[in-house]
Design a protein around this motif. Structure first.
Motif, short mmCIF file in Angstrom:
data_model
loop_
_atom_site.label_atom_id
_atom_site.label_comp_id
_atom_site.label_asym_id
_atom_site.label_seq_id
_atom_site.Cartn_x
_atom_site.Cartn_y
_atom_site.Cartn_z
N VAL A 1 0.84 -1.19 0.00
CA VAL A 1 0.00 0.00 0.00
C VAL A 1 0.88 1.25 0.00
CG1 VAL A 1 -1.76 1.29 1.28
CG2 VAL A 1 -1.83 -1.21 1.24
N ILE A 2 0.55 2.20 -0.85
CA ILE A 2 1.25 3.48 -0.88
C ILE A 2 0.49 4.46 0.01
CG2 ILE A 2 1.99 5.42 -2.32
CD1 ILE A 2 2.20 3.48 -4.65
N THR A 3 1.17 4.99 1.03
CA THR A 3 0.56 5.92 1.98
C THR A 3 1.15 7.31 1.81
OG1 THR A 3 2.19 5.47 3.71
CG2 THR A 3 0.24 4.03 3.62
N LEU A 4 0.48 8.28 2.43
CA LEU A 4 0.98 9.66 2.38
C LEU A 4 2.36 9.77 3.02
CD1 LEU A 4 0.48 12.66 1.78
CD2 LEU A 4 -0.61 12.85 4.04
N GLY A 5 2.57 9.01 4.12
CA GLY A 5 3.87 9.03 4.81
C GLY A 5 4.99 8.52 3.93
N SER A 6 4.72 7.45 3.16
CA SER A 6 5.77 6.89 2.30
C SER A 6 6.11 7.86 1.17
CB SER A 6 5.32 5.55 1.72
OG SER A 6 4.19 5.70 0.89
N VAL A 7 5.10 8.56 0.63
CA VAL A 7 5.35 9.53 -0.44
C VAL A 7 6.16 10.71 0.09
CG1 VAL A 7 4.26 11.18 -2.02
CG2 VAL A 7 3.32 8.88 -1.79
N CYS A 8 5.76 11.24 1.27
CA CYS A 8 6.49 12.38 1.87
C CYS A 8 7.92 11.98 2.20
CB CYS A 8 5.77 12.86 3.13
SG CYS A 8 4.19 13.64 2.81
N GLY A 9 8.09 10.77 2.76
CA GLY A 9 9.43 10.29 3.09
C GLY A 9 10.29 10.13 1.85
N ALA A 10 9.69 9.60 0.77
CA ALA A 10 10.43 9.42 -0.48
C ALA A 10 10.88 10.76 -1.06
CB ALA A 10 9.56 8.68 -1.50
N VAL A 11 9.98 11.75 -1.01
CA VAL A 11 10.32 13.08 -1.53
C VAL A 11 11.48 13.70 -0.75
CG1 VAL A 11 9.49 15.45 -1.79
CG2 VAL A 11 8.03 13.55 -2.47
N LEU A 12 11.43 13.58 0.58
CA LEU A 12 12.50 14.12 1.41
C LEU A 12 13.82 13.40 1.15
CD1 LEU A 12 10.66 14.66 4.82
CD2 LEU A 12 11.62 16.43 3.35
N LEU A 13 13.76 12.07 1.01
CA LEU A 13 14.98 11.30 0.75
C LEU A 13 15.62 11.70 -0.58
CD1 LEU A 13 13.83 7.76 1.92
CD2 LEU A 13 15.77 9.01 2.85
N VAL A 14 14.79 11.83 -1.60
CA VAL A 14 15.30 12.19 -2.92
C VAL A 14 15.87 13.60 -2.91
CG1 VAL A 14 14.65 12.63 -5.32
CG2 VAL A 14 13.77 10.61 -4.16
N CYS A 15 15.14 14.54 -2.28
CA CYS A 15 15.63 15.92 -2.18
C CYS A 15 16.95 15.99 -1.42
CB CYS A 15 14.58 16.81 -1.50
SG CYS A 15 13.13 17.14 -2.51
N GLY A 16 17.02 15.27 -0.30
CA GLY A 16 18.25 15.25 0.49
C GLY A 16 19.42 14.69 -0.28
N LEU A 17 19.16 13.61 -1.05
CA LEU A 17 20.22 13.00 -1.86
C LEU A 17 20.77 14.00 -2.87
CD1 LEU A 17 21.83 10.58 -3.05
CD2 LEU A 17 19.83 10.10 -4.47
N TYR A 18 19.88 14.68 -3.58
CA TYR A 18 20.33 15.63 -4.60
C TYR A 18 21.03 16.85 -4.00
CZ TYR A 18 18.06 13.13 -8.39
OH TYR A 18 17.72 12.17 -9.32
N ILE A 19 20.62 17.25 -2.80
CA ILE A 19 21.30 18.37 -2.13
C ILE A 19 22.73 17.98 -1.78
CG2 ILE A 19 21.35 19.78 -0.01
CD1 ILE A 19 18.26 19.68 -0.06
#
Length: 344
Positions: A295-313
């Motif tokens: 199941v895809i939840t709001l928490g998993s989407v928010c966490g994924a966005v933060l992880l990807v943003c942090g990686l690129y930073i």
């Protein structure tokens, strides 16, 4: 044409890694012991790599001293046996999507360990240094968000695949436990990545070096598995998803990605390769929903966005720092050349 080949190779690598997370989780959902799975996976990796290592590097390989052998043994114990077994436990407690997401913290944790071991220097007064610190914090925030906040369901795909559904639902307690186990596995992987560079200077034959670590981790994984799994009926491999996962992870992941990653790094460098790491997470989220019923939840989407943003930073800061270092070296060379010409 070469640029197109590079992008196709990167997309293939990311699909291979996404498939690894899916098959690992499916094998464990079907009842395969994760410790036994790691043993078979490393045995398959050794059998696929060792012949090529012997054929191509046997004559040019340096003498393997006892000290270097023990360093390889400890590297295999830490970064392969320890990390993969912890990763398997974490995967059993959580989901393949969280496993793929945790991979996005590796550049940040690797950089943090390199700083602690004084192999990297953080200049907080510089833009690049501050950026890398911010990126690490954002990555950790994404990981914490993934671990502690699920939120409402956004997407799910219901079907009647028993392998997919078995073990696909997890309590909050096991989810949090699995998240910290993933963190421990990533720390070991990062330590392995940082320390490998030192050992490679003493033993530069990369293919033999990798094959030797796979061989040592196979022996180590066997003793770990036999210590915890005494029921030998669970060691049997049938023509099922377990055998497919072992062959895929041991042969495809180890052999193909090793070659392709080395080729891409040679052409474009490690930063270019790392930039596409989040693609595995996106692919995994989609495939795990359809194939494993996750199941895809709001928490998993928010966490994924933060992880990807942090990686690129972090990558942006690292790339900017390397660019400045190259400019500084070029200036020094120019000064030295002009000084030498004046002396002449």
């Amino acid at each position: 044409m070469d640029t197109m080949k590079l992008y196709l190779a990167i997309i293939l690598i990311r699909f291979i890694y996404a498939g690894m997370f899916i098959l690992n989780k499916a094998a464990m959902n079907s009842g395969m012991n994760n410790l036994v799975f790691i043993f078979y996976r490393q045995a398959a990796a050794t059998l696929s790599l060792l012949p090529f290592a012997i054929i191509f590097e046997r004559k040019e390989a340096p003498h393997l001293s006892f000290v270097v052998f023990m360093k390889m043994f400890m590297l295999a114990l830490c970064g392969i046996t320890g990390a993969l077994n912890l990763f398997g436990v974490g995967l059993r407690y959580t989901s393949s999507t969280l496993g793929a997401a945790s991979f996005n913290t590796l550049p940040a944790t690797t950089f943090l360990l390199a700083v602690l071991l004084r192999m990297e220097v953080v200049k907080l007064r510089s833009v690049s240094g501050t950026t890398k610190v911010v990126g690490i914090v954002v990555c950790l925030g994404g990981a914490m968000n993934y671990a502690f906040y699920k939120g409402p369901r956004l997407l799910s795909w219901s079907h009647h695949n028993s392998v997919a559904h078995k073990g696909s639902q997890h309590s909050n307690k096991t989810w949090i436990t699995g998240s910290f186990i993933f963190l421990a596995a990533n720390i070991l992987w990062s330590l392995w990545t940082v320390l490998q560079g030192r050992v490679l200077k003493e033993y530069p034959s990369k293919l033999l070096f990798t094959a030797m670590q796979c061989f040592l981790s196979t022996i180590q994984s066997f003793f770990v598995a036999i210590a915890f799994e005494h029921n030998f009926s669970r060691w049997k491999l049938g023509f099922d998803v377990g055998l497919l996962a072992v062959a895929y992870c041991g042969i495809v992941v180890t052999s193909i990605t090793f070659y392709l990653q080395a080729w891409i790094i040679e052409k474009k460098g490690p930063v270019f390769l790392a930039m596409f790491t989040p693609l595995s997470l996106v692919i995994n989220i989609i495939l795990s929903m359809f194939l494993l019923g996750e199941v895809i939840t709001l928490g998993s989407v928010c966490g994924a966005v933060l992880l990807v943003c942090g990686l690129y930073i972090v990558l942006w800061g690292k790339n900017k720092e390397e660019g400045r270092s190259e400019i500084h070296q070029e200036r020094q060379m120019t000064v030295l050349e002009s000084t030498a010409s004046e002396v002449v």
